[in-house]
Design a protein around this motif. Structure first.
Motif, PDB file in Angstrom:
ATOM      1  N   THR A 127      61.115  47.325  13.524  1.00 32.53           N
ATOM      2  CA  THR A 127      60.166  46.293  13.938  1.00 32.53           C
ATOM      3  C   THR A 127      58.885  46.932  14.444  1.00 32.53           C
ATOM      4  OG1 THR A 127      60.956  46.264  16.225  1.00 32.53           O
ATOM      5  CG2 THR A 127      62.097  44.844  14.630  1.00 32.53           C
ATOM      6  N   GLU A 137      57.550  46.271  17.235  1.00 34.30           N
ATOM      7  CA  GLU A 137      57.782  46.607  18.641  1.00 34.30           C
ATOM      8  C   GLU A 137      58.402  47.994  18.771  1.00 34.30           C
ATOM      9  OE1 GLU A 137      60.101  44.814  22.584  1.00 34.30           O
ATOM     10  OE2 GLU A 137      60.712  44.218  20.565  1.00 34.30           O
ATOM     11  N   ASP A 177      55.797  50.756  17.749  1.00 29.90           N
ATOM     12  CA  ASP A 177      54.785  50.977  18.786  1.00 29.90           C
ATOM     13  C   ASP A 177      55.382  51.713  19.989  1.00 29.90           C
ATOM     14  OD1 ASP A 177      52.913  49.770  17.230  1.00 29.90           O
ATOM     15  OD2 ASP A 177      52.924  47.848  18.293  1.00 29.90           O
ATOM     16  N   TRP A 178      56.646  51.409  20.313  1.00 28.40           N
ATOM     17  CA  TRP A 178      57.283  52.109  21.434  1.00 28.40           C
ATOM     18  C   TRP A 178      57.468  53.588  21.100  1.00 28.40           C
ATOM     19  CZ3 TRP A 178      61.783  54.919  21.964  1.00 28.40           C
ATOM     20  CH2 TRP A 178      62.144  55.244  23.284  1.00 28.40           C
ATOM     21  N   PRO A 212      62.636  48.963  23.870  1.00 26.47           N
ATOM     22  CA  PRO A 212      63.026  47.702  23.218  1.00 26.47           C
ATOM     23  C   PRO A 212      64.498  47.721  22.800  1.00 26.47           C
ATOM     24  CG  PRO A 212      61.829  49.090  21.682  1.00 26.47           C
ATOM     25  CD  PRO A 212      61.792  49.797  23.004  1.00 26.47           C
TER      26      PRO A 212
END
Length: 429
Positions: A215, A217, A220-221, A202
């Motif tokens: 974030t 995102e 989770d990455w 991301p």
């Protein structure tokens, strides 16, 4: 041990003697099993003798001093969890690791009377790994008593376990990343992972001085990237090089890495001077009769340079003297060595004394064996009962392994929490 039938004195001094010592040492909890699945890796076409051979080996174990009250002796196929762990470990084991195993290539080159071009034979080191690590416990060293020629097998098991742990031993809490008191550490971790893992990376400005919030995102990455990168650099290495990451991620190995413990194993040549082996027919079984022992002893080779009775010999290269060192008292050992070097005794005399010492040594083992052999139902009852204990341990290990891989417990708790929250919201309305 594979169920190949009755054991011989090579098995006793190469393994059983050390096993008995280990079971009597309170610092060890010992598991010994008869590897009937391993027998299929090279002899899948004929299984007619596996069951009987299993009983024969168990009988020899008991006669040699293994005590079911002090150790767990069991049948491999009675603990199906071994097969499940074998399957899961095979998913992460590179094919090249197995193809490069020296004993695999050697067997393919030399064994011509059996079909070894099977997945089972290629993958036996993975099954062997599952056999070992199934009985490890957190915080307790897992040791495997082996001879020098088997150390490489344990090292491969360590590599397989290390790779497995690198994928499935991480805990990367999303909330810990989202609420990190120092986003710069998250930014450092993000950049470090990005050097190795760029799948759907991301866009994030977490490394700028402004330190924007982490974030979902990004969190989770990071959770996806950590095990992928760890599989390349090693889980322990990642945290050792960057200890500040410990505040964000955790590495708790699911399976222990086994350690090879070299056990003393005296040289035990066969009657023909080669390594003692059933395939060579040069062995003395633990159930051998006195007459057979004397017959086989008389046929043993000695120092090839001693052609005449008057020729002096060298006991250090004589298989008969090697056996004297195992079975004879010190005075007989001295008599044999001096008599050989000075030609004071003949090889026939030396063999006779050695056979007498061997018979005296083997008698109590053979007597215990006859007692157990007269009651095979008792032998089966012992190994069946201990197989139940082994499976209890194996089931706990597999519960831990399954959760590490699939995280079903975590998912079920999450689903239950979502349902509870939805019901509470409905009541509030």
């Amino acid at each position: 041990m594979r169920p190949t039938g009755r054991l011989h004195i090579g098995h006793y001094f190469g393994a059983l003697q050390n096993w008995v010592k280990l079971q009597n040492d309170p610092q060890y909890e010992c598991f010994f099993f008869i590897a009937d699945w391993h027998a299929l890796t090279s002899d899948y076409a004929d299984t007619s003798q596996i069951a009987q051979n299993t009983i024969e080996i168990a009988t020899d174990w008991l006669a040699s001093g293994l005590d079911p009250e002090k150790c767990t002796m069991f049948i491999q196929s009675s603990v199906p969890e071994h097969a499940e762990l074998h399957l899961l470990l095979s998913m992460v084991t590179p094919l090249g690791w197995l193809e490069r195993v020296p004993t695999y290539k050697e067997a393919l080159d030399n064994v011509k009377d059996k079909d070894l071009h099977t997945f089972g034979f290629l993958g036996y080191p993975v099954l062997q790994t599952s056999d070992i690590v199934m009985y490890g416990a957190e915080g307790i060293p897992l040791v495997v008593p082996v001879g020098e020629d088997q150390v490489s097998h344990v090292e491969l098991s360590r590599e397989i376990v290390r790779r497995f742990n690198s994928f499935y031993s991480w805990k990367v809490p999303r909330e810990r990343l989202l609420n990190a008191p120092n986003p710069a550490v998250v930014g450092s971790l993000f950049n470090y992972l990005g050097n190795y893992y760029r799948d759907e990376i991301p866009t994030w400005l977490g490394t700028t001085r402004a330190h924007p919030p982490v974030t979902v995102e990004v969190a989770d990455w990071i959770a996806r990237a950590v095990p992928q990168v760890a599989s390349e650099v090693g889980g322990q290495n990642l945290l050792a090089e960057h200890p500040d990451y410990r505040s964000l991620i955790e590495f708790n190995p699911v399976l222990p890495e086994p350690e090879a413990v070299l056990t003393p194993s005296p040289r035990i040549p066969g009657t023909d001077g080669r390594k003692m082996s059933k395939s060579y027919g040069n062995f003395i079984s633990l159930s051998e009769s006195n007459d057979s022992i004397r017959t086989k002893s008389r046929a043993m080779i000695t120092d090839p340079a001693r052609k005449l009775r008057t020729d002096p010999g060298n006991p250090d290269i004589c298989p008969v003297y090697d056996w004297h060192k195992l079975f004879s008292p010190p005075e007989t050992l001295k008599w044999s060595a001096e008599g050989c070097r000075t030609a004071g005794i003949g090889c026939i005399d030396c063999k006779k004394e050695m056979a007498d010492s061997l018979i005296k040594w083997i008698e109590p083992i053979r007597a215990r064996r006859e007692e157990f052999a007269a009651h095979p139902d008792k032998v089966l009852r012992i190994i069946d009962n201990r197989s139940t204990k082994a499976r209890d341990v194996a089931q706990k290990t597999m519960a831990r392994v399954r959760e590490a891989i699939f995280k079903w417990k975590e998912k079920r708790e999450e689903v239950a929490q979502q349902k509870s929250s939805a019901q509470n919201a409905k009541v509030g309305d």
